[in-house]
Each structure stands twice: as structure tokens, then as C-alpha cells.
Design a protein around this motif. Structure first.
Motif, mmCIF file in Angstrom:
data_model
loop_
_atom_site.group_PDB
_atom_site.id
_atom_site.type_symbol
_atom_site.label_atom_id
_atom_site.label_comp_id
_atom_site.label_asym_id
_atom_site.label_seq_id
_atom_site.Cartn_x
_atom_site.Cartn_y
_atom_site.Cartn_z
ATOM 1 N N UNK A 496 -6.007 -7.368 1.768
ATOM 2 C CA UNK A 496 -4.772 -6.595 1.878
ATOM 3 C C UNK A 496 -4.993 -5.192 1.323
ATOM 4 N N UNK A 497 -4.432 -4.204 2.015
ATOM 5 C CA UNK A 497 -4.582 -2.803 1.614
ATOM 6 C C UNK A 497 -3.235 -2.238 1.182
ATOM 7 N N UNK A 498 -3.232 -1.547 0.052
ATOM 8 C CA UNK A 498 -2.004 -0.897 -0.392
ATOM 9 C C UNK A 498 -1.750 0.352 0.438
ATOM 10 N N UNK A 499 -0.490 0.531 0.858
ATOM 11 C CA UNK A 499 -0.063 1.714 1.601
ATOM 12 C C UNK A 499 1.069 2.365 0.807
ATOM 13 N N UNK A 500 0.809 3.550 0.269
ATOM 14 C CA UNK A 500 1.783 4.257 -0.558
ATOM 15 C C UNK A 500 2.459 5.329 0.301
ATOM 16 N N UNK A 501 3.789 5.314 0.295
ATOM 17 C CA UNK A 501 4.566 6.283 1.071
ATOM 18 C C UNK A 501 5.154 7.324 0.128
ATOM 19 N N UNK A 502 4.823 8.594 0.374
ATOM 20 C CA UNK A 502 5.374 9.704 -0.394
ATOM 21 C C UNK A 502 6.178 10.597 0.534
ATOM 22 N N UNK A 516 9.140 -1.461 10.739
ATOM 23 C CA UNK A 516 7.903 -2.245 10.818
ATOM 24 C C UNK A 516 8.178 -3.719 10.528
ATOM 25 N N UNK A 517 8.930 -3.968 9.476
ATOM 26 C CA UNK A 517 9.165 -5.345 9.051
ATOM 27 C C UNK A 517 9.997 -6.112 10.077
ATOM 28 N N UNK A 538 3.472 -6.413 4.652
ATOM 29 C CA UNK A 538 3.548 -6.308 6.112
ATOM 30 C C UNK A 538 2.241 -6.792 6.725
ATOM 31 N N UNK A 539 2.352 -7.616 7.769
ATOM 32 C CA UNK A 539 1.196 -8.085 8.523
ATOM 33 C C UNK A 539 1.348 -7.642 9.969
ATOM 34 N N UNK A 540 0.369 -6.882 10.465
ATOM 35 C CA UNK A 540 0.434 -6.377 11.839
ATOM 36 C C UNK A 540 0.138 -7.488 12.837
ATOM 37 N N UNK A 541 0.330 -7.176 14.109
ATOM 38 C CA UNK A 541 0.067 -8.162 15.158
ATOM 39 C C UNK A 541 -1.395 -8.579 15.178
ATOM 40 N N UNK A 542 -2.269 -7.683 14.723
ATOM 41 C CA UNK A 542 -3.702 -8.005 14.674
ATOM 42 C C UNK A 542 -4.109 -8.584 13.324
ATOM 43 N N UNK A 543 -3.098 -9.018 12.546
ATOM 44 C CA UNK A 543 -3.302 -9.723 11.283
ATOM 45 C C UNK A 543 -3.994 -8.862 10.228
ATOM 46 N N UNK A 544 -3.630 -7.603 10.189
ATOM 47 C CA UNK A 544 -4.077 -6.722 9.107
ATOM 48 C C UNK A 544 -2.940 -6.630 8.097
ATOM 49 N N UNK A 714 -3.196 2.833 11.326
ATOM 50 C CA UNK A 714 -3.225 2.107 10.051
ATOM 51 C C UNK A 714 -4.270 0.996 10.084
ATOM 52 N N UNK A 715 -4.286 0.243 11.178
ATOM 53 C CA UNK A 715 -5.234 -0.866 11.302
ATOM 54 C C UNK A 715 -6.674 -0.361 11.304
ATOM 55 N N UNK A 716 -6.912 0.698 12.070
ATOM 56 C CA UNK A 716 -8.273 1.206 12.188
ATOM 57 C C UNK A 716 -8.762 1.800 10.873
ATOM 58 N N UNK A 717 -7.870 2.425 10.144
ATOM 59 C CA UNK A 717 -8.262 2.962 8.846
ATOM 60 C C UNK A 717 -8.522 1.828 7.854
ATOM 61 N N UNK A 718 -7.742 0.763 7.954
ATOM 62 C CA UNK A 718 -7.906 -0.373 7.034
ATOM 63 C C UNK A 718 -9.251 -1.066 7.222
#
Length: 964
Positions: A496-502, A516-517, A538-544, A714-718
Motif C-alpha cells: 500500500x502506498x500513502x497518497x497525501x493531498x495538499x 474515488x471511493x 482506496x483500492x483501484x480496479x487493478x488492485x493497487x 497513480x497506479x503507474x507511479x505506484x
């Protein structure tokens, strides 16, 4: 009668007899010479041929700067003679076009056109029977002192008219397509000549006297059979000759088959091309294609920019090329090159390199040094492998690799993001790199433009990944989608990757998270602002998996932002795209970039604009460009500030070391401090923010514009191991057991100390020391716990329930604090604080003005936490370690039970800018028994938000104060 008027009348009579028309073009202004072309200029042409255009000539006579220069066009009229009345003494004729007539001679009265600059006599049968024959062009032409351009092309001349050699001010001379066969030595008289066209004149040699034409820039000899002795040695002494158009293949016209075979096999070095050609200092274009050469002399062609060596017999790259510093275009196709030396990487200026149809198998890694390369053609060789360094060619837009033996492509080829055409036809490829989707500028596949293949070509490869039904397409997006999903699915140990929103309040962070949720548009109601921090999984459709940290956007929460930032997290800086203007860049985006530079240098950052549905398409693109420019400018300025600070510290260190050599006391302490500061600056310079390329602009309305593309990013960066190497590590199962042990202890604790966690893990799982440290780090990285490891006072405290700390901070910091402190509507002050209205007003004023909070007021702020007596005091003692407040010592027994003094002070709420009480205690003059200390802080990068508030907390605890 005026001669000019008479001349015009003669022209009109001729036209009337022949049924031709006169056109008077509108006035035009030449920007270069600021000269007006008069509307009265006569332009004569046939009714069916209107192809000729007027030529604006430069004013060469200083007296004619303000005059109007005219062009007399008498071309194609079948004139056989010119009379004296055809010429005028007027100063306004700058160009005379007599081409395509039947003139045999030009009358001496030509001298009357005093300011003539250009004379065109193309396609006239001018008479010249010998080198001293002035019958065709009269000696009087020497009186045309402003004549600069003379065109005598295709005039059927066998000799050069002798008057030409006397026109010493000529700058351009064209005698092409004549039969002169021999160029007289008198050509050296034309010392101001810049352009000489001798194409198709049957000449075989040039005279040595051409060296006197020191201003010559262009010499055209195409269509002549210049032999090996045809170029004089003196030609290399012409310093400005940059363009020599010559058929170099004529140098090998007499080579026999045996000699050619010897050169082809490399048994003999070619020397039939004149050495002087390689010694010319200013040539920028040389065409030696099919000249049967196999070597180049050392230090040749120092200024050449475009060099064609195709269809020759080179067996390797000529090392002489590596010394040409201005070479940009090199063609070595269709040679017999079997090896490429490492020196290939020395040709750093090359932008176009063609090595098609040779015989080499190996490409040196130094190819990666050619960082300016834009086009690379390697088709028709025997290449089996590309070097990984090919990924350094960031400017490459065309890469041709067809007809090789490639079995695989390096992953670094996916870094060529400017690539538009990639031809891989007829190789041995079985799969494409999974990162192929990065080549987004390749927008077509298996397509043609003007009969040339463009885009991506994959035919004649045994490809299995992607399968045939995917790659056989004209739309590469299908290939990209397949490879992207495959990369995500095959990434091992993806955590799991942390995503910080500023972002500022109201920019749309919470709407983005909710959309998203919920997988549908979920706009946040106006006024429903996020307080401090909200975390959702949050879990994407590609399970990231992502742990999304939505930070509060109100300015009061900026004080808490550093607690939730992490250099190992992906950070989105979000802004309202419709409201963005360059003048408010810092408030919307720039502040957060500076915050990240200070708090977590090296973090991966993505810029995201919102409210795209409320912007016009052209405005969206224009604003994106502005955002990118401002960000680039800010990052550059930040880098420059660091470099200046580094230089300043280095200078101070040098000064201190000099003083140390003079035995000055305590200098070494200052030097050590400066070296420590220098080390910090160097670390910052080596840890620049990784701002993702491109600006994503989205909308959370019904259309959800751009949202899916952002999720894909997001997925590709993760899954990008270069950006987040910690996100793809193997995690022992015992670490997840530790998570369960910590989070599900029977004892309800607010937090754990490090000693308590060590005891729990050692007794249950025998995990201690370094492994425990790594485990807690991991749990913090995935958002399961909160460990403020960068705060010295908090590194021994772990919040196993991060939400609890957020709730505690939320009680202290509220964007709606004035609304909360309403005695009439908020009954907590009566039920929990036992306030009457008068007492409440006093305590409220004490908090709002000075930040001083009494015990009952703090209990009201934390009422929803249901803290017991011990828990309340524990949190009150913990908060100062977060630099958010400081406690005030209390007397054992209050003077009155109904009155409570300040219990804690929250500097953020201190709005008192006139400290009268401090002035009463601060002496005007410092007593002799005391020393006044002045502390000066400098912030070379940026001023941190909440700095004074934190200093106030720290000063309180580090300075002595009387006991209560």
C-alpha cells in the motif's frame, strides 16, 4: 520631356502592339530596408504568365535612403535591341530584368541607370567571341558603381565577357549553364564577391587567383567534371567559404575496378579526393556520398555541420569525426561498418545520425552521450541488443531499428518520451517492455505519412506479449492499456502506498477522494471542510492500494501539515484550475512546493487541477502551460538560492579556516557548525523534488473528466520501482501480526511508548532491535500507525490509532473556532465547563486574544474524546512535544474554586501584537550584571509556516521561569 516619362510611354506602346497588359502593384514596405516600393512601378508580363515577383533590392547608395527604388521588368518580351530612349537617368531604378529575350548586345547607354543594383540577363544570346570582346557587354557598364548582382545564366556564352572582371564591387555573379569551359585568373579582381554560380559551365579547374575573393561565401560548381587537380590549393585560404556545391563523385571517375576492390576490402586507403577539400576551414555542408572512400584525414572539415558519407567503403567510424565540434547531421548509411568504437559518444553535437545498412552487431554504451540526438537510424544491420544508455537520448523523436536481430528491448527505451516514430519491423522480439505505455507521443501504429512509415511498427516479429490481436492495430493505445495492466498485475510484493493531498480550502480534495471511493460523482457540500486530516483506504480496479491522507486546506491547519508529510509518499498538490492566475501561483501551489522542499526533500509530487468542467478547453490548455512555467521558474529559483547559500557558507568556512591559522580562539567551533550547515545544503541540492511531468486536470462532476487518466497515473507511479523502491519489498508475515498485536491490545491506550512496543513484540514474536524498527517504519509507510520519527521529542511515541491524534489536534485547531465558541448554541460550555455567561466570556476572550486556555475551556475543547483525569493530563503533557502549546504551572490549591487561570497557551491563537506587560519588565538599559543576547535567524530557502509559534513553545521550555 522627363526621360522617365518617355521611357514609360515607350513601354506602353510596345505592350499595346503585342496585346500585353500592365499591372501596378500596391505599395509595399520592406521591413529590412524600410523602403517603399512605389505603386507607380511598372511591371510587364504576358497575359498568361504572371509568375514573376518583384525583388526588393537593398539601398546601396547612401544618398538614396529615402528614395523609392523601382524594378523594371522587361522579361520575356522577345526584345532584340535596346535603344537609348529605353534608359533613364532617374535614381529610382534599382533592378532591371531583361531575361528571356533575344538580346545580343547591351548598348553603352546602360550607364544612365546610375543606381542600378541588380541586372538580370538570363536566357539572352549575348555576343562574346573571345576573352577581349566587349561587344556583348560594353565597357560603360563599369560606370554602374552600385551594381552588386549580375545574372548571365544560360546566355550561350563560350567566353566570359571581359567587362565582368572590371566590376570590382560585384557581390553576386551567376554565369551558370553557359559553355565558358575556363575561368579566367581575372576572377581575383572581384574581391567583394560573395556568391559565384558556375554550375554546368564545362569548367574542369579553378584558377589559383580565386583566393583573392576573400569574401566569397558560396561557390556552386555542380554539373562540372572537376578533376583531382581542379581545386587549387589556395581555395582553403578563403575564410568565409561555407557552401561549396560540387559533384565530388567526379574525383573517382577514372578509378579502375582493381583499385576500387582494394579500397573496398580496406587493403588500400583512398586518397583520390583532393586533400584541400578537407582543409577548407568554413565549409558547413559536404556531400561525399558514393565517392568510393574508406577514410578521412585527421583534423578535417573543422566547421562542417552536415556531412554525407553514405554508399562508401568505411569499415568503422572515422575517428576524425569525433573532433568536429559543430557536426549535427551525419549519414554513414550503406557502408561496410562492422564495428562502432566507443569514440562514437564523443560526437555530442550530432542531432541526426544515420547508420542504416551496415554490418555491425554491437552498439557501444557511449551512444548515451549523444544527448542532443533527435533522429537515429540503425536499420538493416545485425544488432542483437541495445545498450541501456539509449534511455539518455531524451530528445529522440525518430528511432529506426527494422531489419536487425533484436531479441529484446531494454526497459530504458521507455524513457524516450519524445519518441514519435519507432520502427521495429523484422526483428526477433517476443515481448515489449511493460513500461512501453510511457511512449505517449507515438500516437499511431502501422501507418504512413507521405509514403513514409510513421508511429509504431511491429510486423515480422514473433511477439507473444502483447498477443497478435492486440498489437495488430493502428491505435497504439490498445497496446499501452494491455501492457499497463500487465505490469500492475505482475508487480511482485506491491504494498500500500500513502497518497497525501495538499491544497487550499475549497479546491476539491475531499470531492476527489469521495468520488474515488464511491466510483461516482460525490461533490462535497459547501462549508463541509476537512479538519486537520482524514485518511481513507482506496483500492483501484487493478488492485493497487492507497492510503489517502486528505489534509485540511484552511490556513489554520497549515501548522499541522508537517506531521502528515512523508518523503516516501506520493503527494498531490491540488488547485482550482478555473481560478489559477500566475499572480496567485504561490498562494495556490507555490507555498506547498516550498513546504515539501523543506519538510520532505526528494518527494514525488503530482500537480492536479480541479473544476475542469467549469473551464473552456482552450483555457484549460493555456492555464496548464502557465502552471508548468511558474513551477519550473520556482524550482529554478529554489535551486539558485541553494547554490548561493552554498557559496556563501563555503566562503565563510574559508574565512574561518584562515582565522584559525592565526590562532584565534573558538574559531574551530564556528567552522564545525558551518560545515554541518554546508552538509545540509548539499543534501538539499541532491534531493530535489520529483515533480511528475504534465499537469492533470480533472472534474468530479457527473462526467468525471480526466479522473480515470489520473487514477491510471497513480497506479503507474505506484508500481514504478524508481520512484518508490520501498513499495515493492518482501514483507514477512510476522510484521502483519505485529500490527494486529499493537492495534488490538485489550488495554485501551492513547499511544504506545517504544519500550511498550518492544515488550509486546519480544514477548509474543521474539522481534526486537533493527527488525522491529523496520517493521514499525513499514506500518507507518502504509498508514496503519503514525510515528513522528522526525520530531526528536516524539520518536519514542507511536500512535497505533492515528485518528486519535487527529481528534486531539482537531479539538485545539478549528477553522470555525468562532462558531464553536458560541455560548448560546453550544451547550458543552454549560454541561462540561460549568461556565456561566460572564465567566465564559472572560475565558473566551483570554483564548482568542492571548491563546491562553484554562483547564475547563480545554476540557470543553476535548469533550468528545471522553478523556479521564489521567488521560487528560497525559495529553496535556504530550502536546508541548508537538510544539503546538505549552503548559503553565498550576498552584496546588486554586485561590478560588470558581476561578481558573491559564492552563495551557496555544501560540497560534495569540493575536496580541502589543505586549505591554513585557515592556514593563524589560529594562530600558541592560544592567551591568547582565548580558543581552541577540539571536538572528536567516531563512535562505523559505520561511516555515508556524515558525514563531514553535519558537515560542521551545523558548518557554528552555528559558527559566518562576515557579507558581
Amino acid at each position: 520631356m522627363d526621360l522617365q516619362f518617355e521611357f514609360v510611354k515607350q513601354i506602353l506602346k510596345i505592350m499595346e502592339k503585342r496585346g500585353q497588359k500592365v499591372t501596378a502593384p500596391a505599395t509595399a514596405v520592406s521591413k529590412k530596408s524600410k523602403r517603399v516600393i512605389s505603386p507607380s512601378k511598372i511591371r510587364v508580363g504576358s497575359p498568361t504568365d504572371d509568375r514573376r515577383h518583384k525583388i526588393r533590392m537593398p539601398i546601396v547608395n547612401p544618398q538614396d535612403n529615402e528614395s523609392t527604388m523601382r524594378c523594371i521588368d522587361m522579361s520575356g518580351h522577345g526584345l532584340t535591341t535596346l535603344n537609348a530612349s529605353n534608359f533613364t537617368t532617374s535614381k529610382d531604378v534599382g533592378e532591371l530584368d531583361l531575361s528571356c529575350n533575344n538580346l545580343r548586345t547591351i548598348p553603352p547607354d546602360i550607364k544612365r541607370v546610375q543606381n542600378l543594383v541588380k541586372l538580370d540577363l538570363t536566357k539572352n544570346g549575348l555576343k562574346c567571341t573571345g576573352p577581349n570582346d566587349f561587344s556583348g557587354l560594353p565597357m560603360e557598364m563599369t560606370q554602374l558603381k552600385y551594381l552588386r548582382i549580375l545574372i548571365l545564366a544560360e546566355c550561350n556564352m563560350q567566353f566570359m565577357p571581359p567587362v565582368v572582371w572590371k566590376l570590382e564591387d560585384l557581390e553576386q555573379l551567376d554565369v551558370s549553364r553557359n559553355k565558358i569551359q575556363f575561368l579566367m585568373p581575372e576572377v581575383g579582381n572581384l574581391m567583394k564577391l560573395k556568391y559565384l554560380n558556375l554550375q554546368q559551365t564545362a569548367i574542369t579547374t579553378l584558377p589559383a587567383e580565386i583566393v583573392y575573393c576573400q569574401d566569397l561565401e558560396e561557390l556552386l560548381l555542380w554539373g562540372n567534371r572537376i578533376d583531382n587537380q581542379g581545386l587549387p590549393e589556395t581555395i582553403k585560404e578563403i575564410p568565409k567559404l561555407h557552401h561549396l556545391l560540387i559533384n565530388n563523385r567526379s574525383f573517382c571517375q577514372n578509378m579502375d575496378n582493381y583499385m576500387e576492390k582494394m579500397i573496398h576490402r580496406g587493403q588500400l586507403q583512398s586518397d583520390h579526393v583532393p586533400q584541400v577539400l578537407f582543409e577548407m576551414p568554413a565549409l558547413n555542408f559536404v556531400d561525399l556520398e558514393a565517392c568510393k572512400i574508406n577514410n578521412l584525414p585527421d583534423n578535417c572539415l573543422p566547421s562542417v555541420q552536415e556531412l554525407h558519407l553514405a554508399k562508401n567503403y568505411f569499415q568503422t567510424l572515422p575517428l576524425a569525426l569525433t573532433h568536429i565540434k559543430q557536426l549535427t547531421h551525419l549519414d554513414l548509411s550503406n557502408n561496410v561498418i562492422n564495428t562502432l568504437p566507443d569514440e562514437l559518444g564523443d560526437m555530442v553535437s550530432v542531432t541526426i545520425l544515420k547508420l542504416n545498412n551496415n554490418m555491425f552487431e554491437h552498439i557501444p554504451s557511449t551512444l548515451g552521450n549523444l544527448v542532443y540526438l533527435e533522429m537515429l537510424e540503425l536499420s538493416g544491420n545485425r544488432i542483437r541488443k541495445l545498450p541501456a544508455e539509449i534511455g539518455n537520448l531524451k530528445l529522440l523523436h525518430t528511432l529506426l531499428l527494422q531489419k536487425n536481430k533484436l531479441q529484446a528491448l531494454p526497459d530504458t527505451i521507455c524513457d524516450l518520451t519524445e519518441l514519435e516514430t519507432l520502427n521495429l519491423t523484422n526483428n526477433c522480439l517476443t515481448q515489449l517492455p511493460l513500461g512501453f505505455y510511457k511512449l505517449r507521443k507515438i500516437s499511431s501504429a502501422h501507418s504512413y505519412r507521405k509514403l513514409h512509415p510513421i508511429g509504431l511498427w511491429l510486423h515480422k516479429n514473433p511477439l507473444t506479449t502483447p498477443p497478435e490481436e492486440i498489437w495488430k492495430t493502428t491505435d497504439p493505445v490498445k497496446i499501452y492499456d494491455y501492457l499497463r495492466k500487465l505490469q500492475i498485475a505482475t508487480t511482485a510484493n506491491l504494498q500500500r502506498l500513502r497518497l497525501v493531498l495538499l491544497g487550499n480550502s475549497g479546491c476539491g480534495k475531499t470531492s476527489f477522494v469521495d468520488t474515488l471511493m464511491n466510483k461516482k460523482s460525490s461533490l462535497t457540500p459547501e462549508g463541509a471542510n476537512t479538519a486537520i486530516h482524514e485518511q481513507k483506504i482506496y483500492k483501484s480496479e487493478n488492485r493497487v492500494n492507497f492510503a489517502i491522507s486528505d489534509t485540511g486546506g484552511d490556513k489554520i491547519y497549515r501548522f499541522t501539515h508537517p506531521m502528515f508529510l512523508d518523503a516516501k509518499a506520493l503527494t498531490f498538490i491540488m488547485y482550482d484550475h478555473r481560478k489559477y492566475r500566475p499572480q496567485n501561483h504561490y498562494e495556490m501551489i507555490g507555498y506547498y512546493i516550498d513546504l515539501l522542499n523543506v519538510q520532505c526533500p526528494g518527494a514525488v509530487v503530482k500537480i492536479v487541477g480541479t473544476h475542469a468542467d467549469l473551464c473552456c478547453e482552450d483555457i484549460v490548455e493555456k492555464t496548464k502551460q502557465q502552471v508548468q512555467e511558474e513551477i519550473q521558474k520556482q524550482l529554478s529559483e529554489y535551486n539558485e538560492r541553494l547554490k548561493k547559500e552554498k557559496a556563501k557558507i563555503e566562503l565563510e568556512i574559508e574565512s574561518q579556516e584562515k582565522a584559525l591559522n592565526n590562532n584565534e580562539p573558538q574559531v574551530n567551533v564556528t567552522t564545525d557548525f558551518l560545515k554541518e550547515q554546508l552538509d545540509k545544503v548539499n543534501k538539499l541540492l541532491g534531493s530535489q523534488l520529483q515533480v511528475a511531468e504534465g499537469i492533470s486536470v480533472i472534474s468530479c462532476s457527473e462526467e468525471m473528466m480526466g479522473l480515470q487518466d489520473l487514477v491510471t497515473d497513480m497506479e503507474l507511479m505506484a508500481v514504478n520501482a524508481d520512484l518508490f523502491p520501498h513499495n515493492q519489498r518482501f514483507i514477512p508475515s510476522t510484521w502483519f501480526k505485529i500490527k494486529s498485536l499493537i492495534k488490538h491490545q485489550k488495554e485501551d491506550k492513547l499511544f504506545y511508548t517504544w519500550e511498550e512496543i518492544s515488550a509486546i513484540t519480544e514477548s509474543n514474536l521474539q522481534i526486537r532491535g533493527k527488525e522491529l524498527h523496520q517493521c514499525v517504519n513499514f506500518l507507518c509507510d502504509i498508514g496503519e500507525i503514525l510515528w513522528l520519527r522526525n520530531l526528536p521529542e516524539m520518536k519514542h511515541v507511536v500512535f497505533h490509532k492515528p485518528r486519535l491524534l487527529v481528534d486531539i489536534l482537531q479539538g485545539l485547531f478549528r477553522h470555525n473556532i468562532k462558531q464553536f465558541l458560541n455560548y448560546e448554541t453550544n451547550k458543552v460550555f454549560v454541561s462540561k465547563g460549568k461556565f456561566d455567561e460572564v465567566t465564559f466570556t472572560k475565558h473566551k476572550d483570554m483564548m482568542i486574544r492571548y491563546g491562553q486556555v484554562s483547564r475547563p475551556m480545554l476540557q470543553c475543547l476535548w469533550f468528545f474524546l471522553h478523556l479521564g483525569y489521567n488521560e487528560f493530563h497525559t495529553m496535556a503533557q504530550l502536546m508541548p512535544k508537538l510544539d503546538v502549546l505549552y503548559t503553565i504551572p498550576q498552584p496546588d490549591i486554586p485561590e478560588k474554586r470558581t476561578e481558573f487561570g491559564p492552563f495551557v497557551t496555544i501560540p497560534t491563537y495569540n493575536l496580541d501584537n502589543n505586549p505591554i506587560e513585557l515592556e514593563q519588565y524589560w529594562p530600558e538599559r541592560t544592567p551591568l550584571t547582565h548580558k543581552e543576547i541577540k539571536i538572528e535567524y536567516t531563512f535562505p530557502i523559505t520561511f516555515p509556516e508556524g515558525m514563531f509559534e514553535r519558537l515560542q513553545v521551545n523558548f518557554y521550555y528552555t528559558s527559566p521561569h518562576p515557579e507558581c
